[in-house]
Design an enzyme around this catalytic site. Structure first.
Site, PDB file in Angstrom:
ATOM      1  N   GLU A   7      67.150  59.728  50.605  1.00 46.43           N
ATOM      2  CA  GLU A   7      66.213  58.834  51.300  1.00 46.43           C
ATOM      3  C   GLU A   7      66.910  57.839  52.221  1.00 46.43           C
ATOM      4  O   GLU A   7      66.486  57.596  53.336  1.00 46.43           O
ATOM      5  CB  GLU A   7      65.367  58.021  50.289  1.00 46.43           C
ATOM      6  CG  GLU A   7      64.400  58.825  49.495  1.00 46.43           C
ATOM      7  CD  GLU A   7      64.882  58.976  48.073  1.00 46.43           C
ATOM      8  OE1 GLU A   7      64.035  58.981  47.179  1.00 46.43           O
ATOM      9  OE2 GLU A   7      66.096  59.096  47.858  1.00 46.43           O
ATOM     10  N   ASP A  80      65.585  60.572  45.078  1.00 47.62           N
ATOM     11  CA  ASP A  80      65.665  59.814  43.822  1.00 47.62           C
ATOM     12  C   ASP A  80      65.098  60.587  42.632  1.00 47.62           C
ATOM     13  O   ASP A  80      64.188  61.420  42.786  1.00 47.62           O
ATOM     14  CB  ASP A  80      64.914  58.486  43.966  1.00 47.62           C
ATOM     15  CG  ASP A  80      65.701  57.480  44.790  1.00 47.62           C
ATOM     16  OD1 ASP A  80      66.911  57.681  44.965  1.00 47.62           O
ATOM     17  OD2 ASP A  80      65.097  56.500  45.263  1.00 47.62           O
ATOM     18  N   ASP A  82      62.835  60.436  40.370  1.00 44.78           N
ATOM     19  CA  ASP A  82      61.541  60.051  39.816  1.00 44.78           C
ATOM     20  C   ASP A  82      60.439  60.792  40.568  1.00 44.78           C
ATOM     21  O   ASP A  82      60.716  61.644  41.411  1.00 44.78           O
ATOM     22  CB  ASP A  82      61.333  58.531  39.888  1.00 44.78           C
ATOM     23  CG  ASP A  82      61.412  57.980  41.316  1.00 44.78           C
ATOM     24  OD1 ASP A  82      61.487  58.799  42.270  1.00 44.78           O
ATOM     25  OD2 ASP A  82      61.402  56.752  41.479  1.00 44.78           O
ATOM     26  N   GLU A  84      58.285  59.820  42.868  1.00 46.11           N
ATOM     27  CA  GLU A  84      58.296  59.619  44.317  1.00 46.11           C
ATOM     28  C   GLU A  84      59.434  60.385  44.972  1.00 46.11           C
ATOM     29  O   GLU A  84      59.280  60.943  46.058  1.00 46.11           O
ATOM     30  CB  GLU A  84      58.402  58.126  44.638  1.00 46.11           C
ATOM     31  CG  GLU A  84      57.140  57.346  44.368  1.00 46.11           C
ATOM     32  CD  GLU A  84      55.981  57.792  45.238  1.00 46.11           C
ATOM     33  OE1 GLU A  84      56.136  57.859  46.464  1.00 46.11           O
ATOM     34  OE2 GLU A  84      54.904  58.070  44.686  1.00 46.11           O
ATOM     35  N   TYR A 303      70.066  54.185  38.044  1.00 48.82           N
ATOM     36  CA  TYR A 303      68.780  54.104  38.751  1.00 48.82           C
ATOM     37  C   TYR A 303      67.866  53.094  38.083  1.00 48.82           C
ATOM     38  O   TYR A 303      67.716  53.073  36.852  1.00 48.82           O
ATOM     39  CB  TYR A 303      68.124  55.479  38.777  1.00 48.82           C
ATOM     40  CG  TYR A 303      66.966  55.566  39.742  1.00 48.82           C
ATOM     41  CD1 TYR A 303      67.123  55.249  41.079  1.00 48.82           C
ATOM     42  CD2 TYR A 303      65.708  55.967  39.303  1.00 48.82           C
ATOM     43  CE1 TYR A 303      66.061  55.332  41.972  1.00 48.82           C
ATOM     44  CE2 TYR A 303      64.644  56.060  40.183  1.00 48.82           C
ATOM     45  CZ  TYR A 303      64.827  55.732  41.513  1.00 48.82           C
ATOM     46  OH  TYR A 303      63.790  55.809  42.392  1.00 48.82           O
ATOM     47  N   ARG A 305      64.540  52.474  38.376  1.00 50.47           N
ATOM     48  CA  ARG A 305      63.125  52.743  38.083  1.00 50.47           C
ATOM     49  C   ARG A 305      63.067  53.733  36.936  1.00 50.47           C
ATOM     50  O   ARG A 305      63.181  54.941  37.127  1.00 50.47           O
ATOM     51  CB  ARG A 305      62.405  53.283  39.316  1.00 50.47           C
ATOM     52  CG  ARG A 305      62.312  52.261  40.434  1.00 50.47           C
ATOM     53  CD  ARG A 305      61.473  52.745  41.600  1.00 50.47           C
ATOM     54  NE  ARG A 305      61.448  51.749  42.658  1.00 50.47           N
ATOM     55  CZ  ARG A 305      62.303  51.711  43.682  1.00 50.47           C
ATOM     56  NH1 ARG A 305      63.243  52.647  43.783  1.00 50.47           N
ATOM     57  NH2 ARG A 305      62.225  50.768  44.591  1.00 50.47           N
ATOM     58  N   HIS A 350      64.938  59.568  32.114  1.00 50.55           N
ATOM     59  CA  HIS A 350      66.126  58.959  32.683  1.00 50.55           C
ATOM     60  C   HIS A 350      66.721  57.960  31.708  1.00 50.55           C
ATOM     61  O   HIS A 350      66.074  57.477  30.791  1.00 50.55           O
ATOM     62  CB  HIS A 350      65.798  58.251  33.998  1.00 50.55           C
ATOM     63  CG  HIS A 350      64.985  59.091  34.932  1.00 50.55           C
ATOM     64  ND1 HIS A 350      65.391  60.332  35.349  1.00 50.55           N
ATOM     65  CD2 HIS A 350      63.781  58.868  35.512  1.00 50.55           C
ATOM     66  CE1 HIS A 350      64.475  60.835  36.152  1.00 50.55           C
ATOM     67  NE2 HIS A 350      63.488  59.969  36.261  1.00 50.55           N
TER      68      HIS A 350
END
Length: 910
Positions: A7, A80, A82, A84, A303, A305, A350
């Site tokens: 990203e 990433d 997750d 999203e 990470y 989130r 995670h």
């Protein structure tokens, strides 16, 4: 050549160094497609098919990616780890397939939890395929938020003019805040008394004991309700004999908390560092993406989130070694600690948030970090280390005491806690909302049947103190995040954007770290509770989150979940469309009565108009928002704000004008009044022929201190300070929307306080104006930037400047205001690019007069339909691509108003 997609350009640069010359790492700059803000972007009648749009900026980047992939051997999607991130990879793959550049090239998906060389190389060695259920969960959430905002917000605009938006998660969070405020308003304090005896042992040691029983009856904390009973017990104890009844000491252990998840990091950073949730995520993002240390960019934390509380085995081993080195082997537990989450809907795919290298102590990296980064890194490091340390060993002691005075008897109790072994407390202790840290309270050594006496010196031998019960506290960001997680509302990774949205919409304000609901937020909440109650119920929202999680686990069909939701939701909206505004206001009058029509305490009707005899006060709405007005309008023009201010009530302004005196020049009454926009002073009375002069009270002025002299000062504004020495033109001082200021020839310079408006001299005013012009005010060259960030991908510098309304980012002719509470010095180039790209996309393209005229109707329709086409739940936490600019825009005032409201709904979504 292998093409890797991430990203962020910062991540792309770092990862390219680790992978070498056989790899080319390109950035998507967040999401590359979005749902266009128009009707039909999600089609419930076509199995919830979605129409995606690519804006100009993203199209350019996708073309670059497609050109690179066309000549590549392999495509690796490394966004990433997750939902999203999975969605961004899916979008990129979909676009490349439509461009037909993939052909038979292998496509792999890799995820890494930390931006370190080892983590990235391990990920590359273990690729997988795109996680389809995770993408389905994204599609379901995206469609839900679009449909709720796009459908519900227009209903708000029609029934509650001035309302901004409603959303699936945001509205439920707002309800929590408003419900708590209602509890506080209806709370009635109860009197109670505490009685404490200051006792002394034969060895002259002193301690305190509180009353627990009297004359054979147990006494709880709130059971003594008046001074008479308190005096009776105190008098009895002052002449009593005391003897130890029993002493009980029990060992106890206190275990460390698990490593941070997203929500617990936000809570703890709020309590210990004073960070907002959004600030916490901004700093954590930078620590995750990497800091330059020794000439190499290194990711410092994993990470950020995540719902997981477990950490990798190698991290546990490293933590145990560091604990032994820094604290000794007795601080290392016999076995490693393993944790599991108790939160609803937790997804533990995670790791928890931890340092990438636990041997990298905070003091070793502090010189490479700014202050906020260093503080947050230290917090993460200490929490991770403490989670693997030995438990603290405490000794809790309870002493029960018998008191006798003739036939009268009483019992008292003293409790204490002593730390015998500090364990993890040597490094870290979790903060609490009330700052009530567990403190050691050592009690003296006593034995059963020991005689005690009242202390002869120091405090009173027996203390009887009056108290009153307190209402529940307002939510802080930390306590609200904790409550939302407990209820299973939203996802922890979206809490920061949800809280920021509530503040941006001016539904809540942050006062002394407390979330205070504003009137417009309370009206929206009351409306939803009255007519869409199911959709702001905590259980319903949590159950919907559970369904979304089951979709991501492959257990449910995302279209089926949407179909069940839409059937009932669209039916509820259809029913409300036929309601009259008067019916809506009647419902809100009743639901908000404790807030807008509080009991006066004298038995009179709280809704009676204080000006005319027969009118009833009622909620009114206008394009500027809601206010209270008289039912006899226009014969009676009484209005006030929704909630009476405490000052207004004391001075009578809340119940009608308070005459302060007469103006010596005109003889007219000068009165203090409470209008829809707050307290103000007025000269004379309203009439058809003449509108009286008015002036609002500055926020820092107290109505209780307002007298005729101060009121006349306000009514005399603007005040001429003098003539400018350079051109001989007047300088004036006045109070404006943004506070006190001086003005000269188009330049406005702020003053420090409202009082300075009436005292500022010519020299001070000239200096303030000169300083403002030097910073970029009218008539001088643009001020120097606060911070130079770098070059925009399309060319041109991107800098941070100080503006009249706060700091902003500037690129070319695009100015983008920084979000509230953002430190200008902490802004990164990536964050600035997001802001200016989004601002540039919102700017309408210039059209000819002819086109504007012929397309007015279409433009109105488009701007009105800007509702909830954007998912604020998670996209706001990512790095969203800029939206496509509107191609037509009518100058009509109505269209502009609805566009603003539509944008609010579009950004809401959570």
């Amino acid at each position: 050549m292998n093409i890797v997609i991430v990203e962020s350009p910062a991540k792309a640069k770092t990862i390219n160094k680790y992978l070498g010359s056989n790899y080319q790492v390109l950035a998507s700059y967040g999401h590359v497609r979005d749902l266009p803000p128009k009707d039909g972007s999600v089609q419930p009648d076509d199995n919830f098919a979605m129409s995606w749009q690519v804006d100009a900026k993203s199209q350019k980047r996708l073309n670059e990616i497609a050109a690179a992939v066309k000549d590549a051997d392999r495509l690796i999607l490394a966004t990433d780890p997750d939902r999203e991130g999975e969605a961004i990879s899916w979008h990129v793959l979909e676009v490349l397939q439509k461009k037909k550049v993939l052909k038979d090239k292998p496509v792999e998906r890799v995820v890494f939890n930390a931006i370190t060389k080892q983590a990235i190389l391990d990920a590359m060695a273990n690729p997988r395929q795109l996680d389809t259920p995770l993408v389905d969960a994204y599609l379901a959430r995206r469609a839900l938020d679009y449909l709720v905002g796009f459908t519900l917000s227009p209903v708000l605009w029609r029934k509650l003019p001035g309302a901004r938006s409603a959303g699936r998660v945001q509205s439920v969070a707002l309800r929590l805040i408003c419900d708590r405020e209602m509890e506080i308003e209806v709370f009635k304090a109860q009197e109670y008394w505490s009685i404490v005896a200051n006792l002394q042992t034969p060895g002259m040691a002193t301690f305190q004991a509180g009353i627990t029983g009297f004359d054979g009856k147990k006494i709880g904390r709130h059971d003594i309700t008046n001074e008479q009973d308190a005096t009776t017990i105190r008098t009895m104890l002052e002449s009593a004999s005391f003897q130890v009844g029993s002493v009980v000491s029990k060992p106890a252990k206190r275990n460390p908390s698990p490593p941070f998840t997203t929500s617990t990091l936000q809570q703890e950073a709020s309590r210990k560092l004073g960070f907002s949730a959004s600030r916490t995520m901004q700093v954590a993002q930078k620590l995750y993406e990497g800091i330059t240390i020794g000439g190499e960019t290194t990711g410092l934390i994993t990470y950020m989130r995540t719902d997981g509380v477990q950490i990798a085995g190698e991290a546990i081993s490293a933590a145990r070694k560091v604990i032994g080195q820094d604290y000794g082997d007795n601080y290392v537990p016999e076995k490693p600690r393993f944790y599991s989450s108790k939160a609803k809907n937790a997804q533990e795919a995670h790791e928890a948030i931890r340092p990438t290298d636990l041997f990298r102590r905070p003091k070793d990296v502090a010189r490479f970090l700014d202050q906020d980064q260093a503080r947050l890194y230290e917090l993460v490091w200490k929490r991770t280390m403490a989670s693997q340390m030995e438990s603290a060993v405490l000794e809790r002691t309870t002493i029960d005491i018998d008191a006798k005075n003739g036939a009268k008897t009483a019992t008292l109790r003293a409790t204490g806690s002593v730390v015998r072994f500090d364990g993890f407390l040597a490094l870290y202790q979790e903060g609490r909302d009330d700052d009530d840290e567990e403190a050691a309270n050592r009690l003296p050594a006593v034995n059963d049947n020991d005689a005690l006496t009242l202390a002869a010196t120091g405090a009173k031998p027996v203390e009887a103190n009056q108290h009153f019960t307190q209402p529940p506290p307002r939510y802080t960001e930390a306590s609200l995040v904790k409550k939302m997680e407990e209820l299973g509302i939203g996802r922890p990774s979206t809490y920061a954007s949800t809280l920021q949205t509530l503040r941006d919409r001016e539904y809540v304000e942050l006062e002394k770290k407390q979330l205070v609901p504003q009137d417009k937020g309370r009206i929206v909440t009351a409306f939803l509770q009255s007519f869409f109650n199911r959709y702001v119920e905590f259980d319903f929202t949590a159950s919907l989150e559970e369904q979304l999680d089951r979709i991501s686990a492959g257990e449910l069909s995302w279209q089926e979940v949407l179909r069940d939701f839409w059937r009932d939701f669209s039916g509820a909206v259809t029913e409300i469309k036929d309601l009259r505004v008067s019916e809506v206001l009647d419902a809100l009058n009743e639901l908000l009565a404790p807030h807008i029509f509080p009991d006066k305490g004298d038995g009179s009707n709280p809704r009676a108009c204080p000006v005319c005899d027969s009118g009833q006060l009622s909620l009114k709405v206008s394009k500027f928002g809601a206010f209270i007005g008289c039912s006899n309008y226009p014969e009676c023009s009484y209005t006030r704000q929704l909630a009476k201010s405490g000052e207004g009530e004391e001075d009578g302004a809340a119940d009608g004008p308070k005459v302060l005196g007469q103006d010596p020049e005109t003889g007219l009454d000068v009165s203090l009044r409470n209008g829809r926009f707050g307290l103000y002073v007025q000269l004379g009375e309203d009439s058809k022929e003449n509108k009286p002069k008015r002036s609002s009270l500055p926020k820092t002025w107290s109505a209780s201190d307002l007298d005729l002299e101060k009121a006349l000062q306000l009514l005399s504004l603007p005040r001429e300070v003098g003539l400018h020495p350079e051109d001989g033109k007047p300088i004036t001082a006045n109070l404006g929307r943004y506070g006190p200021y001086v003005h000269h020839e188009g330049t406005y310079a702020n003053l420090t306080s409202p009082d300075e408006v009436f005292s500022v001299g010519l020299n001070r005013a000239v200096d303030a104006l000169a300083e403002k012009r030097a910073k970029g005010g009218r008539g001088r060259a643009t001020a120097a930037p606060l911070k130079e960030l770098g070059e925009h991908p399309d060319g041109g510098p991107v800098n941070v400047y100080e503006g009249r309304y706060g700091p902003y980012v500037k690129w070319a002719k695009v100015n983008a205001t920084l979000p509230k509470d953002t430190d200008p010095q902490s802004v990164t180039l990536e964050q600035a690019l997001e802001l200016v790209n989004a601002k540039a996309a919102k700017a309408p393209k210039k059209a000819t007069a002819k086109k504007t005229t012929t397309k007015t109707a279409a433009a109105k329709k488009t701007t009105t339909k800007k509702a909830a086409a954007k998912d604020g739940d998670e996209a706001a936490e990512k790095k969203p691509a800029a939206k496509k600019a509107a191609t037509k825009k009518t100058p009509a005032k109505k269209a502009t108003t609805k566009k603003t409201a539509a944008k609010a709904a579009a950004d809401d979504a959570s």
